[in-house]
Design an enzyme around this catalytic site. Structure first.
Site, short mmCIF file in Angstrom:
data_model
loop_
_atom_site.label_atom_id
_atom_site.label_comp_id
_atom_site.label_asym_id
_atom_site.label_seq_id
_atom_site.Cartn_x
_atom_site.Cartn_y
_atom_site.Cartn_z
N GLN A 1 27.76 5.23 -23.03
CA GLN A 1 29.19 4.91 -23.01
C GLN A 1 29.47 3.81 -21.98
O GLN A 1 28.58 3.01 -21.70
CB GLN A 1 30.04 6.17 -22.72
CG GLN A 1 30.13 7.13 -23.90
CD GLN A 1 28.95 8.06 -24.02
OE1 GLN A 1 28.37 8.47 -23.05
NE2 GLN A 1 28.58 8.40 -25.24
N LYS B 1 23.95 -2.29 -24.14
CA LYS B 1 22.97 -1.69 -23.21
C LYS B 1 21.62 -1.48 -23.89
O LYS B 1 20.58 -1.68 -23.27
CB LYS B 1 23.46 -0.33 -22.71
CG LYS B 1 24.65 -0.39 -21.80
CD LYS B 1 25.06 1.00 -21.33
CE LYS B 1 25.59 1.88 -22.43
NZ LYS B 1 26.83 1.40 -23.06
N ASP C 1 29.26 0.27 -25.87
CA ASP C 1 28.92 -0.78 -26.84
C ASP C 1 28.86 -2.17 -26.21
O ASP C 1 29.17 -3.17 -26.85
CB ASP C 1 29.93 -0.77 -28.02
CG ASP C 1 30.02 0.61 -28.61
OD1 ASP C 1 28.97 1.23 -28.80
OD2 ASP C 1 31.15 1.07 -28.87
#
Ligand code: IMP
Ligand code: MG
Length: 333
Positions: free
Chosen positions: A175, A16, A13
């Site tokens: 992630q 990206k 978060d």
């Protein structure tokens, strides 16, 4: 720069999705390819007043000239993927590697109870249990799933051939580094290695074919789910700073802390970062909102950036100054 690998530097978060969609439109890659765990990822892309929430397809899909691919290391939920292919109208340019693993109903069930849900705070997307079955060699593969038959591709071959022809390939990680199964805060991690090396293995890109590794950090740290987080703020402090966020996949409130140089330094090392992107600078410095030129930033914002460069010894090449893909300062040559 023919191949660019984009990964998260903290706990996911980092923004990206927005950086990748900017690069997809700016650098016009012939292929945008996703590595990473699976539909536990959630990327948000804002284009004008349209907001896309995306879990399976690469978030660079807005460039209609680019093929969007999912590498063999990623586990796929056919329902989620097919819906995104339809919603985002990419059926003529979406490809799934034939060796992608397939998430089934039983994986969703296993992921929504017991240790994974209660202790680890997993996203409940079935990603971890599917990867466990992959290790046990019992997981179904995409080539054996009828609903995916028209999208199958040899993704490693496609990307390596594109690079042979000197085309740009944009590689999208999911992630963040400190959620890596190998390098993160185990056991409070995801079910794969999600550092640049892991992402490259997921898509079949050898280490000598990587040109740029762009590590994305948000201007502050957030974490969703359980696990250690240094200097964690209370929910009230988080809200007071304007840092309150909810997860794209789970809708859970994200925990927050100030920018963490120890975590960032380790990410730079683990990923061999050649460039850094800093997102949400406008959240720390509202007067920077929507700026697209570095010179327009306030002195405080500039020292925040130069302090990061001095501490991490890597250039900050991209800076996010707002939610839209246009809100980017691009300092690349
Ligand atoms: P899992 O990957 O669903 O098994 O979840 C394991 C841990 O990683 C939990 O703390 C999740 O909240 C976290 N996690 C997994 N994917 C993401 C992501 O894309 N962004 C942020 N956290 C994630
Ligand atoms: Mg996310």
């Amino acid at each position: 720069m023919p191949s660019t690998v984009v990964v998260g530097g903290f706990f996911g978060d980092e923004g990206k999705g927005k950086i990748i969609s900017y690069l997809a439109l700016k650098d016009n890659p012939s292929i945008i390819v996703r590595g990473g765990a699976g539909p536990n990822a959630g990327h948000t892309v804002k284009d004008g007043d349209k907001i896309y929430k995306i879990r399976m397809l690469p978030s660079g899909f807005l460039n209609k000239n680019s093929k969007v691919m999912i590498g063999p290391g990623v586990v796929v939920n056919p329902k989620v993927l097919l819906k995104e292919i339809k919603d985002f109208d990419v059926s003529n340019r979406a490809y799934v590697d034939k060796h992608c693993g397939v998430i089934e109903e039983k994986h969703l069930n296993e992921d929504s109870k017991g240790t994974l849900k209660e202790k680890i705070g997993s996203t409940g997307s079935g990603t971890g249990p599917a990867n466990a079955d992959r290790s046990l060699r019992t997981l179904q593969m995409a080539k054996d799933n009828e609903s995916l038959s028209s999208y199958l591709e040899d993704v490693p071959k496609a990307i390596n051939s594109a690079l042979d022809s000197n085309e740009n390939v944009l590689v999208e990680g999911t992630q963040g580094t400190h959620l890596s199964l190998w390098h993160g805060t185990y056991p409070f991690v995801t079910s794969k290695d999600v550092t640049a090396s892991g992402i490259c293995a997921d898509i079949g890109l050898g280490p000598k074919r990587v040109d740029e590794v762009l590590v994305v950090f948000k201007s502050y740290v957030t974490r969703v789910g359980t696990g250690p987080m240094d200097n964690e703020l209370t929910p009230e402090e988080t809200a007071g700073k304007g840092w309150a966020e909810v997860g794209t996949v789970t809708g859970r409130q994200r925990r927050a802390a100030e920018f963490n140089f120890d975590l960032a330094r380790r990410s730079v090392m683990l990923n061999s970062a050649t460039q850094i992107a800093i997102t949400k600078l406008d959240v720390l410095f509202p007067d920077c909102a929507q700026k697209t030129m570095y010179d327009e930033l306030s002195d405080d914002a500039k020292s925040f950036i130069s302090n990061i460069e001095a501490n991490l010894n890597v250039p900050v090449t991209l800076i996010g100054t707002g939610p839209s893909i246009k809100d980017v300062i691009d300092r690349r040559k």
